[in-house]
Design a protein around this motif. Structure first.
Motif, PDB file in Angstrom:
ATOM      1  N   THR A  31      53.330  38.921  35.364  1.00 59.19           N
ATOM      2  CA  THR A  31      54.054  38.374  34.223  1.00 59.19           C
ATOM      3  C   THR A  31      53.335  37.122  33.754  1.00 59.19           C
ATOM      4  O   THR A  31      52.546  36.530  34.483  1.00 59.19           O
ATOM      5  CB  THR A  31      55.496  37.989  34.598  1.00 59.19           C
ATOM      6  N   GLY A  32      53.609  36.710  32.547  1.00 58.61           N
ATOM      7  CA  GLY A  32      53.017  35.479  32.029  1.00 58.61           C
ATOM      8  C   GLY A  32      51.701  35.722  31.328  1.00 58.61           C
ATOM      9  O   GLY A  32      51.506  36.739  30.665  1.00 58.61           O
ATOM     10  N   PHE A  33      50.773  34.785  31.495  1.00 56.93           N
ATOM     11  CA  PHE A  33      49.520  34.798  30.762  1.00 56.93           C
ATOM     12  C   PHE A  33      48.334  34.874  31.706  1.00 56.93           C
ATOM     13  O   PHE A  33      48.424  34.513  32.873  1.00 56.93           O
ATOM     14  CB  PHE A  33      49.403  33.524  29.918  1.00 56.93           C
ATOM     15  N   TYR A  34      47.197  35.322  31.174  1.00 53.42           N
ATOM     16  CA  TYR A  34      45.946  35.340  31.922  1.00 53.42           C
ATOM     17  C   TYR A  34      44.805  35.017  30.965  1.00 53.42           C
ATOM     18  O   TYR A  34      44.922  35.200  29.751  1.00 53.42           O
ATOM     19  CB  TYR A  34      45.725  36.683  32.619  1.00 53.42           C
ATOM     20  N   ALA A  35      43.711  34.517  31.516  1.00 58.28           N
ATOM     21  CA  ALA A  35      42.543  34.182  30.705  1.00 58.28           C
ATOM     22  C   ALA A  35      41.706  35.438  30.489  1.00 58.28           C
ATOM     23  O   ALA A  35      41.586  36.275  31.382  1.00 58.28           O
ATOM     24  CB  ALA A  35      41.722  33.109  31.397  1.00 58.28           C
TER      25      ALA A  35
ATOM     26  N   SER B  26      36.523  40.923  29.674  1.00 54.51           N
ATOM     27  CA  SER B  26      36.892  40.804  31.080  1.00 54.51           C
ATOM     28  C   SER B  26      37.850  39.633  31.303  1.00 54.51           C
ATOM     29  O   SER B  26      37.840  38.666  30.552  1.00 54.51           O
ATOM     30  CB  SER B  26      35.626  40.578  31.911  1.00 54.51           C
ATOM     31  N   ASP B  27      38.638  39.748  32.367  1.00 54.06           N
ATOM     32  CA  ASP B  27      39.489  38.634  32.772  1.00 54.06           C
ATOM     33  C   ASP B  27      38.982  37.976  34.055  1.00 54.06           C
ATOM     34  O   ASP B  27      39.651  37.145  34.646  1.00 54.06           O
ATOM     35  CB  ASP B  27      40.948  39.074  32.927  1.00 54.06           C
ATOM     36  N   SER B  28      37.777  38.369  34.489  1.00 58.73           N
ATOM     37  CA  SER B  28      37.250  37.799  35.731  1.00 58.73           C
ATOM     38  C   SER B  28      35.758  37.469  35.649  1.00 58.73           C
ATOM     39  O   SER B  28      35.110  37.320  36.676  1.00 58.73           O
ATOM     40  CB  SER B  28      37.485  38.769  36.891  1.00 58.73           C
ATOM     41  N   CYS B  29      35.226  37.329  34.446  1.00 61.81           N
ATOM     42  CA  CYS B  29      33.805  37.021  34.293  1.00 61.81           C
ATOM     43  C   CYS B  29      33.540  35.541  34.568  1.00 61.81           C
ATOM     44  O   CYS B  29      34.455  34.745  34.773  1.00 61.81           O
ATOM     45  CB  CYS B  29      33.334  37.407  32.896  1.00 61.81           C
TER      46      CYS B  29
END
Length: 132
Positions: free
Chosen positions: A96-100, A107-110
């Motif tokens: 839940t919430g937000f992610y970069a 990608s969210d993990s670069c």
């Protein structure tokens, strides 16, 4: 937190706004310790963070932070990476919430996302335009 030799070191005065002071004072009262220990520990951690960034991503520089995006100049790719906050979909039951999220890497993990997280740039983005 601080060693006893700190008491013999030269101390410097710093101006802190009242709202920040009250927030820190409240935090210190909850966690224990002293105001001086908190400030010194926090500033020391910040310096170490910048040293890490210089070693970890020397080819990435923060160009600009807008209300909803971080623009990073990546000299290795010779491109501008754009990192934004995205909201997890309602169908994602685990998150839940937000992610970069990095638009250039999709990608969210670069490395660009990690750079934004480590530098704290992500904290400067405004999520007020999104529902909270």
């Amino acid at each position: 937190m601080l060693d006893k030799s700190t008491k013999t070191k030269k101390l410097h005065t710093v101006n802190i706004t009242d709202d920040v002071y009250r927030g820190i004072k409240h935090h210190v009262q909850e966690k224990g310790g002293t105001f001086t220990e908190f400030v010194n520990t926090t500033l020391s951690a910040s310096l170490n963070r910048y040293k890490l960034i210089e070693m970890y991503t020397p080819y990435i520089n923060e160009d600009f932070i807008s209300e909803n995006a971080i623009y990073l100049n990546d000299s290795k790719l010779n491109k501008i990476a754009i990192v934004r906050l995205k909201e997890f979909p309602d169908t994602d039951l685990d998150n839940t919430g937000f992610y970069a999220y990095c638009e250039i890497c999709d990608s969210d993990s670069c490395i660009h996302v990690r750079h934004s997280l480590v530098t704290g740039s992500i904290l400067k983005l405004s999520i007020l335009y999104k529902k909270v």
